[in-house]
Design an enzyme around this catalytic site. Structure first.
Site, mmCIF file in Angstrom:
data_model
loop_
_atom_site.group_PDB
_atom_site.id
_atom_site.type_symbol
_atom_site.label_atom_id
_atom_site.label_comp_id
_atom_site.label_asym_id
_atom_site.label_seq_id
_atom_site.Cartn_x
_atom_site.Cartn_y
_atom_site.Cartn_z
ATOM 1 N N ARG A 247 130.120 -35.495 47.184
ATOM 2 C CA ARG A 247 129.784 -36.429 46.126
ATOM 3 C C ARG A 247 130.182 -37.833 46.560
ATOM 4 N NH1 ARG A 247 127.062 -33.057 44.232
ATOM 5 N NH2 ARG A 247 126.957 -32.309 42.084
ATOM 6 N N GLU A 276 123.093 -43.151 42.883
ATOM 7 C CA GLU A 276 121.986 -42.425 43.523
ATOM 8 C C GLU A 276 120.670 -42.673 42.806
ATOM 9 O OE1 GLU A 276 123.277 -38.352 43.856
ATOM 10 O OE2 GLU A 276 124.715 -38.884 45.402
ATOM 11 N N HIS A 295 120.724 -37.194 48.542
ATOM 12 C CA HIS A 295 121.273 -36.002 47.870
ATOM 13 C C HIS A 295 120.293 -34.823 47.957
ATOM 14 C CE1 HIS A 295 124.411 -34.879 44.574
ATOM 15 N NE2 HIS A 295 124.045 -33.804 45.255
HETATM 16 O O1 LIG Z 1 120.550 -30.875 42.066
HETATM 17 C C1 LIG Z 1 120.924 -30.328 43.101
HETATM 18 O O2 LIG Z 1 120.225 -30.190 44.080
HETATM 19 C C2 LIG Z 1 122.338 -29.765 43.174
HETATM 20 C C3 LIG Z 1 123.278 -30.793 43.569
HETATM 21 C C4 LIG Z 1 124.347 -30.280 44.499
HETATM 22 O O3 LIG Z 1 125.057 -31.358 44.959
HETATM 23 C C5 LIG Z 1 125.310 -29.355 43.802
HETATM 24 O O4 LIG Z 1 126.144 -29.820 43.051
HETATM 25 O O5 LIG Z 1 125.215 -28.148 44.006
#
Ligand SMILES: O=C(O)CC[C@@H](O)C(=O)O
Length: 349
Positions: A247, A276, A295
Site C-alpha cells: 500500500r 491512486e 495497483h
Molecule cells: O482491488 C484489488 O485488485 C485488490 C487490491 C489488493 O491490493 C488487495 O488488497 O488485495
C-alpha cells in the site's frame, strides 16, 4: 426457505461475475447492485435494509460515500458483515464496524500468487533493465548495449517485509525459481514460523542493510504507516532495488524521490501510491529507473475469480450462521452473534 430475506449489496464494477453467479443461485438472498457513481440519496434505502455489504479494497477507487465508516454504519442498522474485495480493506473503518457489532472479512490469499508474480516481475524487469532497454530502443538508432548492463537475481538476497500470503509466495518463487536467499521481517512471526515460510527472520534495519531487493508485502496499519522513510532508504545498499505491492503510505514517497535523486538506491518498482492512480507528472514517474503500475499486481483473471468466489462463500457462510474463515475483527463475534440471532432467529456457530 424464506425467499429474499437475506439482503446483500455490492458495488458493481468491483465484483467479478462469479460473485454474482454464486449469490444469485440462492433464493433466500436478495442481491442489490449499485454503481460506484450511485449518489448517496439513492442508496440510502438499500443501506437501511442490507445484511451484507461487499466493498472494494483500494481506498481511492471507491466513492467516499461508499466507505464503511461510522456514518454509513449508523444508517445501516441491519448490517451484519462488511466484506472487502481484497486482502486490504482500506475503505473500511474496522473499529467503527466492531463498535457497531459488524463483522469485517477480507479475501486474503485469493490474489497472493498474482501479487507475488508481479513483485517478481518488477524485480526481474528492474534488474535486467528491460524497460530502459525497451525505451532506448524506441528512441535511439544505435543503442549502446554496455549502457544497459543488468544483474542476475540468482544467489542475490531478497528482503521481504511482511511474510503473509503474498510475502510467502514471493519467498517461494524467489527461492525455488531463482535460487535467491530469502530474509524477512515480520514482527508477528517467530523464527520457526518464519523458517516454515521459507525466510530467515531478521530485524528491519538488518534486512535493509543486507537485501539486494527489498520487497514490501505487509498490510498498511498504524505500525507500518511511514515505516520506510529517509532513514530506511539510507540503510539500503546503492545497488539495491525497492519494490512494493502493498500500500502507499508504508513508504514515504518524498523520501524515496530523494533517495533516487541522490542515487542512494538503484531503482524502484511501485505498484501502490499515496494517491491512486498517481498523476502522470508525479515526481516518481519522472525517473528512468522507476518501474510503475497502477495497483494492478492483483489484477489478473485468476485472482479476480478466486477473490469473487471466496467473497461470495464468506458472505454465504455469514448469512447461513457459519463462521467465515477470514475475519479481521474476531473480537466482535459475541455481539455479532446476538445481532445475527435477532435477525434470523438462531445463534451462528
Ligand atoms: O482491488 C484489488 O485488485 C485488490 C487490491 C489488493 O491490493 C488487495 O488488497 O488485495
Amino acid at each position: 426457505m424464506t425467499v429474499n430475506n437475506k439482503r446483500v449489496f455490492y458495488v458493481k464494477y468491483l465484483a467479478h461475475e462469479i460473485y454474482v453467479d454464486i449469490l444469485k443461485k440462492r433464493p433466500d438472498v436478495r442481491l442489490d447492485r449499485l454503481e460506484n457513481e450511485t449518489p448517496e440519496a439513492t442508496f440510502a434505502p438499500v443501506l437501511a435494509d442490507a445484511h451484507a455489504y461487499q466493498i472494494g479494497a483500494a481506498r481511492d477507487e471507491l466513492a467516499p460515500h461508499f466507505h464503511a465508516h461510522a456514518e454509513l454504519l449508523k444508517r445501516a442498522p441491519n448490517l451484519l458483515i462488511v466484506s472487502s474485495n481484497g486482502a486490504g480493506f482500506d475503505p473500511v473503518d474496522v473499529d467503527a464496524c466492531t463498535a457497531a457489532g459488524v463483522l469485517v472479512v477480507n479475501q486474503s490469499g485469493g490474489n497472493a500468487n498474482s501479487v507475488a508474480e508481479h513483485a517478481l516481475g518488477m524485480m526481474l524487469t528492474l534488474s535486467k533493465r528491460i524497460i530502459q532497454s525497451d525505451r532506448r530502443l524506441r528512441r535511439e538508432a544505435n543503442v549502446n548495449r554496455n549502457d544497459l548492463i543488468g544483474n542476475e537475481l540468482k544467489e542475490k538476497t531478497v528482503g521481504i517485509v511482511g511474510l503473509g500470503n503474498v510475502g510467502r509466495r514471493i519467498a517461494e518463487l524467489c527461492r525455488g525459481l531463482l535460487h535467491m536467499k530469502v530474509i524477512a521481517y515480520d514482527p508477528y512471526l517467530t523464527v520457526d514460523e518464519m523458517a516454515k515460510r521459507g525466510g530467515e527472520k531478521v530485524e528491519l534495519d538488518d534486512l535493509l542493510r543486507r537485501a539486494d531487493f527489498v520487497s514490501i508485502s505487509c498490510p498498511l496499519d498504524n505500525k507500518s504507516r511511514g515505516m520506510i522513510g529517509a532513514r530506511e532508504f539510507a540503510l539500503m545498499q546503492p545497488h539495491a532495488y525497492f519494490v512494493t505491492t502493498a500500500r502507499g503510505f508504508i513508504h514515504d514517497e518524498k523520501a524515496l524521490e530523494e533517495a533516487l535523486r541522490d542515487k542512494r538506491i538503484a531503482g524502484a518498482g511501485l505498484d501502490v501510491w499515496a494517491k491512486e492512480p498517481p498523476p502522470p507528472d508525479h515526481p516518481l514517474l519522472q525517473f528512468d529507473n522507476v518501474l510503475a503500475s497502477p495497483h494492478t499486481a492483483g489484477v489478473t483473471r485468476e485472482a479476480r475469480i478466486n477473490m469473487g468466489r471466496i467473497a461470495a462463500e464468506q458472505i454465504l457462510d455469514a448469512l447461513d450462521g457459519k463462521r467465515p474463515p477470514r475475519i479481521i475483527n474476531p473480537e466482535v463475534w459475541p455481539v455479532y452473534a446476538r445481532r445475527f440471532e435477532k435477525a434470523f432467529g438462531f445463534m451462528p456457530g
